[in-house]
Motif scaffolding. Structure first.
Motif, PDB file in Angstrom:
ATOM      1  N   SER A 131      13.477 -10.024   6.951  1.00  0.00           N
ATOM      2  CA  SER A 131      12.110 -10.509   6.765  1.00  0.00           C
ATOM      3  C   SER A 131      11.297 -10.158   8.007  1.00  0.00           C
ATOM      4  CB  SER A 131      12.086 -12.017   6.492  1.00  0.00           C
ATOM      5  OG  SER A 131      12.627 -12.729   7.576  1.00  0.00           O
ATOM      6  N   ALA A 132       9.993  -9.938   7.783  1.00  0.00           N
ATOM      7  CA  ALA A 132       9.096  -9.548   8.875  1.00  0.00           C
ATOM      8  C   ALA A 132       7.657  -9.712   8.422  1.00  0.00           C
ATOM      9  CB  ALA A 132       9.357  -8.098   9.283  1.00  0.00           C
ATOM     10  N   ASN A 133       6.742  -9.562   9.366  1.00  0.00           N
ATOM     11  CA  ASN A 133       5.317  -9.610   9.036  1.00  0.00           C
ATOM     12  C   ASN A 133       4.845  -8.325   8.370  1.00  0.00           C
ATOM     13  OD1 ASN A 133       5.162 -12.149  10.216  1.00  0.00           O
ATOM     14  ND2 ASN A 133       4.554 -11.326  12.202  1.00  0.00           N
ATOM     15  N   LEU A 134       5.400  -7.182   8.814  1.00  0.00           N
ATOM     16  CA  LEU A 134       4.992  -5.881   8.293  1.00  0.00           C
ATOM     17  C   LEU A 134       6.205  -4.964   8.234  1.00  0.00           C
ATOM     18  CD1 LEU A 134       1.878  -3.899   8.806  1.00  0.00           C
ATOM     19  CD2 LEU A 134       3.949  -2.805   9.635  1.00  0.00           C
ATOM     20  N   VAL A 135       6.339  -4.228   7.144  1.00  0.00           N
ATOM     21  CA  VAL A 135       7.430  -3.257   7.004  1.00  0.00           C
ATOM     22  C   VAL A 135       6.858  -1.974   6.415  1.00  0.00           C
ATOM     23  CG1 VAL A 135       9.621  -2.696   5.877  1.00  0.00           C
ATOM     24  CG2 VAL A 135       9.208  -5.027   6.684  1.00  0.00           C
ATOM     25  N   THR A 136       7.149  -0.846   7.076  1.00  0.00           N
ATOM     26  CA  THR A 136       6.824   0.447   6.483  1.00  0.00           C
ATOM     27  C   THR A 136       8.121   1.029   5.946  1.00  0.00           C
ATOM     28  OG1 THR A 136       7.033   1.587   8.604  1.00  0.00           O
ATOM     29  CG2 THR A 136       4.820   0.906   7.951  1.00  0.00           C
ATOM     30  N   VAL A 137       8.006   1.645   4.776  1.00  0.00           N
ATOM     31  CA  VAL A 137       9.166   2.222   4.094  1.00  0.00           C
ATOM     32  C   VAL A 137       8.988   3.727   4.066  1.00  0.00           C
ATOM     33  CG1 VAL A 137      10.525   2.249   1.965  1.00  0.00           C
ATOM     34  CG2 VAL A 137       9.320   0.149   2.652  1.00  0.00           C
ATOM     35  N   GLU A 196       0.865  -1.177   0.000  1.00  0.00           N
ATOM     36  CA  GLU A 196       0.000   0.000   0.000  1.00  0.00           C
ATOM     37  C   GLU A 196       0.902   1.227   0.000  1.00  0.00           C
ATOM     38  OE1 GLU A 196      -2.723   2.253   3.279  1.00  0.00           O
ATOM     39  OE2 GLU A 196      -3.044   0.089   3.059  1.00  0.00           O
ATOM     40  N   VAL A 197       0.650   2.158  -0.909  1.00  0.00           N
ATOM     41  CA  VAL A 197       1.479   3.354  -1.023  1.00  0.00           C
ATOM     42  C   VAL A 197       0.625   4.578  -0.731  1.00  0.00           C
ATOM     43  CG1 VAL A 197       2.925   4.751  -2.544  1.00  0.00           C
ATOM     44  CG2 VAL A 197       2.955   2.257  -2.744  1.00  0.00           C
ATOM     45  N   ASP A 198       1.125   5.437   0.163  1.00  0.00           N
ATOM     46  CA  ASP A 198       0.475   6.699   0.494  1.00  0.00           C
ATOM     47  C   ASP A 198       1.323   7.816  -0.094  1.00  0.00           C
ATOM     48  OD1 ASP A 198      -0.537   9.031   1.603  1.00  0.00           O
ATOM     49  OD2 ASP A 198      -0.817   8.157   3.589  1.00  0.00           O
ATOM     50  N   GLN A 199       0.891   8.359  -1.234  1.00  0.00           N
ATOM     51  CA  GLN A 199       1.660   9.392  -1.923  1.00  0.00           C
ATOM     52  C   GLN A 199       1.774  10.673  -1.088  1.00  0.00           C
ATOM     53  OE1 GLN A 199       3.393   9.064  -4.627  1.00  0.00           O
ATOM     54  NE2 GLN A 199       2.676   7.014  -5.136  1.00  0.00           N
ATOM     55  N   ALA A 200       0.769  10.971  -0.281  1.00  0.00           N
ATOM     56  CA  ALA A 200       0.775  12.199   0.516  1.00  0.00           C
ATOM     57  C   ALA A 200       1.881  12.183   1.568  1.00  0.00           C
ATOM     58  CB  ALA A 200      -0.581  12.406   1.184  1.00  0.00           C
ATOM     59  N   THR A 201       2.112  11.022   2.206  1.00  0.00           N
ATOM     60  CA  THR A 201       3.115  10.955   3.266  1.00  0.00           C
ATOM     61  C   THR A 201       4.450  10.409   2.773  1.00  0.00           C
ATOM     62  OG1 THR A 201       2.446   8.721   3.931  1.00  0.00           O
ATOM     63  CG2 THR A 201       1.351  10.586   5.032  1.00  0.00           C
ATOM     64  N   GLY A 202       4.466   9.855   1.570  1.00  0.00           N
ATOM     65  CA  GLY A 202       5.705   9.269   1.078  1.00  0.00           C
ATOM     66  C   GLY A 202       6.057   7.999   1.815  1.00  0.00           C
TER      67      GLY A 202
END
Length: 161
Positions: free
Chosen positions: A71-77, A47-53
């Protein structure tokens, strides 16, 4: 060699009963990390949020850069924009985090990887495995370029003879 020395010193301190180890220095990944290598990503969803980058990867997330694997269950970039160019600034991983660099591995519950400095902070029941030796603690801070790392918290170790 540095890890063996740190592990031996930690073990002797624990055996003597006089020292309650709170910190142990280790080597991780041999310090031959290439931070200029491309970053490859695989996940069940993105999922990409263009507003927050910010991009959020979920489910069986695997991120590779050179011989480094996270590796992980969830990663935010988190991205940074410099001179009109967008690049990855930081990876925030949660849930069954595993980091492998060469023959070294570390696991925990949360990790923050800052790409610009090659620093990783891993926390939550950290376990480092190098060969047959293990080192456990509350937090692991490592620099991938130098290979230097520190385990803090209630440090415990197992050495293979």
């Amino acid at each position: 060699m540095m890890i063996l020395r740190a592990l031996v010193l930690t073990t002797f301190g624990l055996l003597a009963g006089a020292v309650h180890a709170q910190t142990a220095a280790i080597g991780f990944g041999q310090g031959n990390f290439d931070r200029a290598a491309p970053v490859e990503v695989a996940a069940d969803s993105l999922e990409v949020d263009q507003a927050t980058g910010r991009a959020t990867l979920t489910g069986n997330v695997v991120i590779a850069q050179g011989d480094l694997r996270l590796s992980a269950n969830l990663v935010t970039v988190d991205y940074a924009t410099t001179g009109g160019t967008r690049s990855i600034e930081r990876l925030n991983a949660t849930g069954d985090v595993l980091i492998v660099a060469g023959e070294d591995a570390a696991e925990g519950q949360e990790a923050v990887y800052t790409l610009g400095t090659s620093d990783i902070l891993l926390s939550g029941d950290v376990l480092v495995t190098q060969g047959g030796n293990t080192l456990a603690g509350d937090r692991l801070a490592i620099n991938l370029e130098s290979g230097a790392g520190t385990v803090t918290g209630r440090v415990r170790t197992t050495l293979q003879p």
